[in-house]
Design a protein around this motif. Structure first.
Motif, PDB file in Angstrom:
ATOM      1  N   SER A 250      36.765  51.807  56.001  1.00  0.00           N
ATOM      2  CA  SER A 250      36.808  52.993  55.137  1.00  0.00           C
ATOM      3  C   SER A 250      36.883  54.287  55.932  1.00  0.00           C
ATOM      4  N   ASP A 262      35.291  60.296  49.558  1.00  0.00           N
ATOM      5  CA  ASP A 262      34.045  59.819  48.944  1.00  0.00           C
ATOM      6  C   ASP A 262      34.261  59.367  47.505  1.00  0.00           C
ATOM      7  N   LYS A 265      35.671  55.964  47.588  1.00  0.00           N
ATOM      8  CA  LYS A 265      34.665  54.982  47.996  1.00  0.00           C
ATOM      9  C   LYS A 265      33.765  54.605  46.825  1.00  0.00           C
ATOM     10  N   ARG A 266      33.325  55.621  46.097  1.00  0.00           N
ATOM     11  CA  ARG A 266      32.463  55.358  44.946  1.00  0.00           C
ATOM     12  C   ARG A 266      33.199  54.520  43.901  1.00  0.00           C
ATOM     13  N   VAL A 269      33.537  50.843  45.081  1.00  0.00           N
ATOM     14  CA  VAL A 269      32.304  50.063  44.953  1.00  0.00           C
ATOM     15  C   VAL A 269      32.009  49.746  43.491  1.00  0.00           C
ATOM     16  N   GLU A 281      32.625  45.909  54.824  1.00  0.00           N
ATOM     17  CA  GLU A 281      33.002  47.246  55.289  1.00  0.00           C
ATOM     18  C   GLU A 281      32.804  47.351  56.800  1.00  0.00           C
ATOM     19  N   CYS A 298      30.949  53.205  52.368  1.00  0.00           N
ATOM     20  CA  CYS A 298      30.895  52.717  50.981  1.00  0.00           C
ATOM     21  C   CYS A 298      29.498  52.222  50.632  1.00  0.00           C
ATOM     22  N   TYR A 301      27.049  53.873  48.165  1.00  0.00           N
ATOM     23  CA  TYR A 301      27.222  53.768  46.714  1.00  0.00           C
ATOM     24  C   TYR A 301      26.897  52.370  46.182  1.00  0.00           C
ATOM     25  N   ASP A 302      26.379  51.518  47.035  1.00  0.00           N
ATOM     26  CA  ASP A 302      26.129  50.113  46.665  1.00  0.00           C
ATOM     27  C   ASP A 302      24.748  49.954  46.030  1.00  0.00           C
ATOM     28  N   VAL A 307      28.012  45.200  49.060  1.00  0.00           N
ATOM     29  CA  VAL A 307      28.663  45.748  50.246  1.00  0.00           C
ATOM     30  C   VAL A 307      27.958  45.252  51.507  1.00  0.00           C
TER      31      VAL A 307
END
Length: 471
Positions: A250, A262, A265-266, A269, A281, A298, A301-302, A307
């Motif tokens: 990422s 970002d 990425k959010r 996820v 990742e 990432c 945001y998990d 992740v």
């Protein structure tokens, strides 16, 4: 605020004005004394500010006149194309080409633009060696004891302390140490896939992932990837029903250098959580950012533990130590069980050395210096490539890491020309290494984590001339 941090901050302000076009080519900068008064700094700090901008080829000094925005500060060449892999195309195995590249690595007479590791001169080897002596003395008999499969406790705690970007969400108990980042990825793939399953990756993708997937009997779907913003999430959504796991870089993808925003990425996820598809990742390059702050992984945001965040020190500190880690979320127990079967445990010495270096050896100071060197090198490479490679060359503009991705004239086949380049004592990574399909034949990856000097600049010029003659 220290003088070093202050001049770096002011340099970033001026750099942003240059890159945005507020300051244009040929514009005169305020005098050193003006900068001193404007920012309330010493004359020495003002000089350091200008020296940093000059080292990045953003400004130039003119005798008895002052500093001006350099002509080399403005980009001349276009970005590489967004990749569009043909999912129906037959595979074309790059293993023979990869083996050929590796065979040249031990030749000291060749300029190794193809390498995927930083030059020794950029690493704090003397400080690490002192840490080895200190830790060897301090460990005593504990140095020969078998550690828990999860890994050295001091080291795992140090990783958690340094992972500030994760906003305190992880502790040392959330990590498992591994013999390098590739081993971490292998363990993750083993935990969530079996032979015959399918994984989704970027395109181009680090060739080690392709080799790993092949050895495990996995199918690979390459996804369209933007050289700036990374993988196409909409394209992933269309094939998500075919996928058992996703494996991505990422932050500063290898080889393109892309950085996923970002918001993407959010969204990624959230989508993978909804479909219950694990994300592996690879964040090996995350600490090598050129901007003001480290980009988030990432993993931030998990919420469901899907992740598996992998990292290591091979690109920042000590390639030969072979130390990596993974924060595997809900797959932690499975990863520990696999590691127990494969390696039982890792040697404690080098884990303790890195933990000590992170705590007392100036790891943050080393990273600051390394990032500045890499950013400067990146700009110098780009300027040299713009001046000496074919005029229609396209070049990436990474915001971190240490790779440049070049897209050359379509008539050029970098894999076919590789042997001729070796005769000229020049090595690079042909684009065909980074895909399972017949694509990227006119592309190449260059490593700029080398010591910049006149010889390196001359070799980069020679490489450009080599490709000009090939047309």
């Amino acid at each position: 605020m220290s003088r070093e941090v202050l001049y770096h901050k002011i340099a970033k302000i001026i750099e942003a004005q240059i890159l945005s076009g507020t300051l244009r080519i040929g514009d005169k900068l305020p005098s050193l004394r003006s900068v001193q008064k404007i920012h309330g700094i010493s004359l020495n700090t003002a000089k350091q500010t200008f020296l940093e901008l000059e080292s990045k080829s953003l400004i130039e000094s003119r005798a008895r006149s002052g500093y001006y925005v350099s002509i080399s500060s403005q980009r001349k060449l276009a970005l590489p194309s967004i990749s569009k892999p043909d999912l129906t195309a037959k595979e074309k195995n790059p293993d023979e080409l990869i083996n050929k590249i590796y065979e040249s690595l031990n030749r000291k007479d060749i300029r190794q633009f193809s390498l995927g590791i930083p030059d020794d001169s950029l690493l704090p080897i003397a400080k690490l060696n002192k840490s080895v002596i200190k830790i060897t003395r301090d460990l005593g008999n504990k140095g020969v004891e078998i550690e828990p499969a999860q890994g050295n406790e001091n080291f795992r705690r140090s990783i958690a302390k340094w992972a500030l970007v994760l906003e305190g969400k992880l502790t040392g108990d959330d990590f498992v140490t591994t013999p390098g980042t590739m081993n971490a990825i292998f363990n993750c793939l083993t935990a969530v896939t079996k032979s015959g399953d399918t994984i989704a990756v970027e395109s181009p993708v680090y060739f080690g992932i392709l080799q790993l997937a092949k050895s495990m009997g996995l199918n690979v779907i390459e996804l369209p990837t933007d050289p700036v913003f990374g993988v196409d999430i909409d394209a992933l959504k269309k094939i998500i029903h075919k996928v058992n796991a996703v494996c991505l870089v990422s932050n500063f993808n290898n080889p393109m250098g892309s950085l996923m925003p970002d918001t993407t990425k959010r969204r990624l996820v959230e989508m993978l959580t909804f479909y219950n598809v694990p994300l592996i990742e690879d964040d090996l390059f995350g600490n090598l950012y050129f901007g003001a702050s480290r980009p988030k992984p990432c993993k931030v945001y998990d919420e469901a533990g899907i992740v598996m965040w992998c990292g290591g020190i091979s690109k920042t500190l000590a390639p030969g130590y072979r130390i990596g880690w993974v924060a595997p979320g809900k797959f932690k127990n499975k990863i520990i069980s696999q590691k127990l079967l494969q390696t039982v445990s890792m040697p404690s010495l080098y884990q303790e050395v890195i933990a000590d270096f992170m705590e007392f050896g100036g790891y943050d100071q080393h990273l600051r210096k390394l990032r500045q060197t890499l950013h400067t090198n990146c700009l110098k490479y780009q300027c040299t490539i713009e001046d000496h490679f074919p005029a229609n060359t396209k070049i990436s503009q990474p915001q971190g890491g240490f790779f440049l991705w070049l897209e050359l004239d379509e008539r050029i086949d970098t894999a076919e020309l590789y042997d001729l380049a070796i005769e000229q004592k020049l090595s690079f990574a042909p684009g065909r290494m980074f895909t399972q399909h017949d694509q990227f034949n006119n592309c190449m990856r260059l490593n700029f984590a080398l010591q910049w000097d006149d010889n390196l600049e001359n070799d980069l010029r020679r490489l450009g001339q080599f490709f000009k003659k090939a047309l």
